[in-house]
Design a protein around this motif. Structure first.
Motif, mmCIF file in Angstrom:
data_model
loop_
_atom_site.group_PDB
_atom_site.id
_atom_site.type_symbol
_atom_site.label_atom_id
_atom_site.label_comp_id
_atom_site.label_asym_id
_atom_site.label_seq_id
_atom_site.Cartn_x
_atom_site.Cartn_y
_atom_site.Cartn_z
ATOM 1 N N ILE A 41 0.937 -1.353 -0.022
ATOM 2 C CA ILE A 41 -0.011 0.053 0.120
ATOM 3 C C ILE A 41 0.821 1.319 -0.195
ATOM 4 O O ILE A 41 0.622 2.277 -0.758
ATOM 5 C CB ILE A 41 -0.828 -0.002 1.197
ATOM 6 C CG1 ILE A 41 -1.867 -1.213 1.125
ATOM 7 C CG2 ILE A 41 -1.713 1.259 1.247
ATOM 8 C CD1 ILE A 41 -3.063 -1.029 -0.126
ATOM 9 N N ARG A 42 1.894 1.166 0.801
ATOM 10 C CA ARG A 42 2.901 2.355 0.806
ATOM 11 C C ARG A 42 3.281 2.607 -0.344
ATOM 12 O O ARG A 42 3.400 3.763 -0.951
ATOM 13 C CB ARG A 42 4.128 2.110 2.024
ATOM 14 C CG ARG A 42 4.846 3.394 2.181
ATOM 15 C CD ARG A 42 6.102 2.799 2.868
ATOM 16 N NE ARG A 42 6.801 1.570 2.453
ATOM 17 C CZ ARG A 42 7.554 1.718 1.728
ATOM 18 N NH1 ARG A 42 8.119 2.735 1.065
ATOM 19 N NH2 ARG A 42 8.405 0.601 1.580
ATOM 20 N N LYS A 43 3.952 1.578 -1.141
ATOM 21 C CA LYS A 43 4.536 1.769 -2.451
ATOM 22 C C LYS A 43 3.567 2.293 -3.627
ATOM 23 O O LYS A 43 3.818 3.281 -4.396
ATOM 24 C CB LYS A 43 5.148 0.690 -3.076
ATOM 25 C CG LYS A 43 6.514 0.136 -2.229
ATOM 26 C CD LYS A 43 7.041 -1.142 -2.368
ATOM 27 C CE LYS A 43 8.242 -1.435 -1.430
ATOM 28 N NZ LYS A 43 8.731 -2.869 -1.858
ATOM 29 N N GLN A 44 2.225 1.778 -3.314
ATOM 30 C CA GLN A 44 1.269 2.343 -4.371
ATOM 31 C C GLN A 44 0.946 3.547 -4.003
ATOM 32 O O GLN A 44 0.751 4.350 -5.345
ATOM 33 C CB GLN A 44 0.090 1.396 -4.507
ATOM 34 C CG GLN A 44 0.345 -0.182 -4.552
ATOM 35 C CD GLN A 44 0.886 -0.253 -6.179
ATOM 36 O OE1 GLN A 44 0.359 0.148 -7.127
ATOM 37 N NE2 GLN A 44 2.137 -1.132 -6.511
ATOM 38 N N ARG A 45 0.735 4.163 -3.073
ATOM 39 C CA ARG A 45 0.525 5.406 -2.655
ATOM 40 C C ARG A 45 1.681 6.559 -3.036
ATOM 41 O O ARG A 45 1.498 7.724 -3.580
ATOM 42 C CB ARG A 45 0.074 5.787 -1.213
ATOM 43 C CG ARG A 45 -1.113 4.989 -0.861
ATOM 44 C CD ARG A 45 -1.449 5.202 0.633
ATOM 45 N NE ARG A 45 -2.795 4.751 1.199
ATOM 46 C CZ ARG A 45 -3.326 4.608 2.365
ATOM 47 N NH1 ARG A 45 -2.703 5.493 3.233
ATOM 48 N NH2 ARG A 45 -4.309 4.129 2.696
ATOM 49 N N GLU A 46 2.831 6.066 -2.882
ATOM 50 C CA GLU A 46 3.914 6.683 -3.416
ATOM 51 C C GLU A 46 3.875 6.940 -4.915
ATOM 52 O O GLU A 46 4.441 8.005 -5.264
ATOM 53 C CB GLU A 46 5.150 6.163 -2.984
ATOM 54 C CG GLU A 46 5.524 6.073 -1.712
ATOM 55 C CD GLU A 46 6.817 5.514 -1.322
ATOM 56 O OE1 GLU A 46 7.217 4.900 -2.084
ATOM 57 O OE2 GLU A 46 6.975 5.447 -0.084
ATOM 58 N N GLN A 47 3.024 6.241 -5.683
ATOM 59 C CA GLN A 47 2.940 6.252 -7.019
ATOM 60 C C GLN A 47 1.763 6.754 -7.527
ATOM 61 O O GLN A 47 1.491 6.800 -8.713
ATOM 62 C CB GLN A 47 3.191 4.660 -7.646
ATOM 63 C CG GLN A 47 4.313 4.187 -7.557
ATOM 64 C CD GLN A 47 4.697 2.771 -8.263
ATOM 65 O OE1 GLN A 47 3.918 2.439 -8.975
ATOM 66 N NE2 GLN A 47 5.654 1.873 -7.786
ATOM 67 N N GLY A 48 0.868 7.212 -6.498
ATOM 68 C CA GLY A 48 -0.298 8.093 -6.723
ATOM 69 C C GLY A 48 -1.650 7.252 -6.725
ATOM 70 O O GLY A 48 -2.386 7.677 -7.335
ATOM 71 N N LEU A 49 -1.522 5.972 -6.408
ATOM 72 C CA LEU A 49 -2.640 5.160 -6.554
ATOM 73 C C LEU A 49 -3.176 5.059 -5.320
ATOM 74 O O LEU A 49 -2.340 4.499 -4.116
ATOM 75 C CB LEU A 49 -2.189 3.881 -6.927
ATOM 76 C CG LEU A 49 -3.223 2.778 -7.424
ATOM 77 C CD1 LEU A 49 -4.221 3.225 -8.531
ATOM 78 C CD2 LEU A 49 -2.819 1.521 -7.914
ATOM 79 N N PRO A 50 -4.449 5.520 -4.926
ATOM 80 C CA PRO A 50 -4.880 5.630 -3.652
ATOM 81 C C PRO A 50 -5.649 4.455 -2.935
ATOM 82 O O PRO A 50 -6.789 4.269 -2.812
ATOM 83 C CB PRO A 50 -5.774 6.829 -3.530
ATOM 84 C CG PRO A 50 -6.523 6.619 -5.039
ATOM 85 C CD PRO A 50 -5.079 6.151 -5.878
ATOM 86 N N LEU A 51 -4.538 3.353 -2.636
ATOM 87 C CA LEU A 51 -4.971 1.929 -2.340
ATOM 88 C C LEU A 51 -5.227 2.030 -0.555
ATOM 89 O O LEU A 51 -4.563 2.779 0.011
ATOM 90 C CB LEU A 51 -4.339 1.163 -2.853
ATOM 91 C CG LEU A 51 -4.128 0.811 -4.308
ATOM 92 C CD1 LEU A 51 -3.192 -0.489 -4.433
ATOM 93 C CD2 LEU A 51 -5.422 0.643 -4.970
#
Length: 324
Positions: free
Chosen positions: A293-303
């Motif tokens: 989740i942290r990595k996806q949020r860093e890429q702009g995906l609000p999971l």
């Protein structure tokens, strides 16, 4: 691994691609029910942690299984869909959670498990349940659940009131972790206990592709239908997962598998994996879930962290013509 519409000794049953696609797009597709119209309930099954739920009732080796069912989920299904003395079945028994919870609830239990190691662990858990004073019939059969008509004792045919199980998640399992800060490690993050068995064993559904997983699971559900009583239920815990950031709607696909096995979808429930607090849900995400989740949020995906599993509930028709 070949597929065949004949049941012989072939390990899978093919599912038409159209049936899987139609589960979301054609509500009145023959033999199916629109998942959006199924009755829904929320099961509050994670008020205590998984470790607390297993404490004293399971042998220590149980924690090594990569995809353990939460005991409270199995217990809720068993209490809701069965009565004392009924027979509960798990065709992919793993470490034996369904079977242990069935014994604790005063039910009989039988399971099938493919991996010899988990057969031994499940039997150890049943021995521990018997040591607590439970004397109902319970057994674990070693074998491939895709071959249920050949491996399950004939006395169980048509006698099962409830099936409780979950499909294998293969590479999406999390297992356990040694983190970079662990003094016993080498400063790196390492997974362990994240495999069901030998990753090269193509006989294990956890090691095959997505479509073959669905085909094999349909074969298993077809075998479950044969051992169920008329009107008996199948409760399947399942969750979607992401593949290259794309959501795989496995719950809807499992409903399609059930329809292909002549089982009728009757409920789509939510089993919480998070604690209900006064001001919301407290997620119990694993290290790998939080890291993802942290990595996806860093890429702009609000999971967000997964807070529940779907529970797909199917029923065997009361008569051969599909009547309720």
């Amino acid at each position: 691994m070949n597929t065949s519409t004949a049941f012989g000794d072939e390990p899978t049953v093919p599912i038409p691609r159209a049936l899987i696609d139609a589960i979301d797009t054609t509500p009145d597709h023959p033999g199916t029910t629109d998942p959006g119209e199924l009755p829904l309930s929320v099961w509050v099954t994670a008020q205590t942690s998984a470790a607390a739920q297993r404490k004293g009732s399971y042998v220590p080796d149980t924690t090594a299984h990569p995809a353990k069912m939460l005991p409270a989920v199995a217990a809720h299904a068993i209490r809701h869909y069965t009565r004392p003395g009924d027979l509960v079945f798990d065709p992919m028994a793993g470490a034996g959670t369904t079977l242990v919870e069935a014994l604790d609830a005063g039910r009989r239990a039988v399971g099938v498990e493919y991996e010899p190691h988990w057969v031994a662990v499940a039997r150890a858990n049943l021995d521990l349940a018997r040591a607590r004073g439970h004397d109902h019939d319970a057994e674990v059969v070693h074998g491939d659940a895709r071959q249920l008509p050949h491996i399950l004792p004939a006395r169980h045919r048509g006698q099962v009131t409830l099936v409780v199980t979950s499909p294998p998640y293969g590479p999406s399992t999390h297992g356990q972790v040694v983190t970079a800060g662990d003094p016993s490690g080498d400063g790196k993050v390492h997974k362990y206990h994240h495999r069901y068995g030998n990753a090269l064993d193509r006989g294990n559904l956890a090691n095959v592709g997505h479509h073959r997983l669905l085909a094999g699971f349909t074969r298993i559900l077809t075998g479950c239908a044969a051992v169920l009583r008329p009107g008996g239920h199948v409760a399947i815990t399942v969750r979607p997962w992401r593949e290259h950031s794309e959501l795989i709607d496995l719950p809807a696909q499992i409903i399609a598998c059930g329809a292909a096995a002549a089982l009728v979808p009757v409920e789509r429930c939510v089993a919480l994996l998070a604690r209900v607090a006064e001001d919301g849900l407290v997620a119990r995400g694993s290290f790998f879930q939080r890291d993802f989740i942290r990595k996806q949020r860093e890429q702009g995906l609000p999971l967000h962290l997964i807070a529940h599993e779907d529970v797909i509930v199917l029923r065997k028709p009361l008569n051969a013509n599909g009547g309720a």
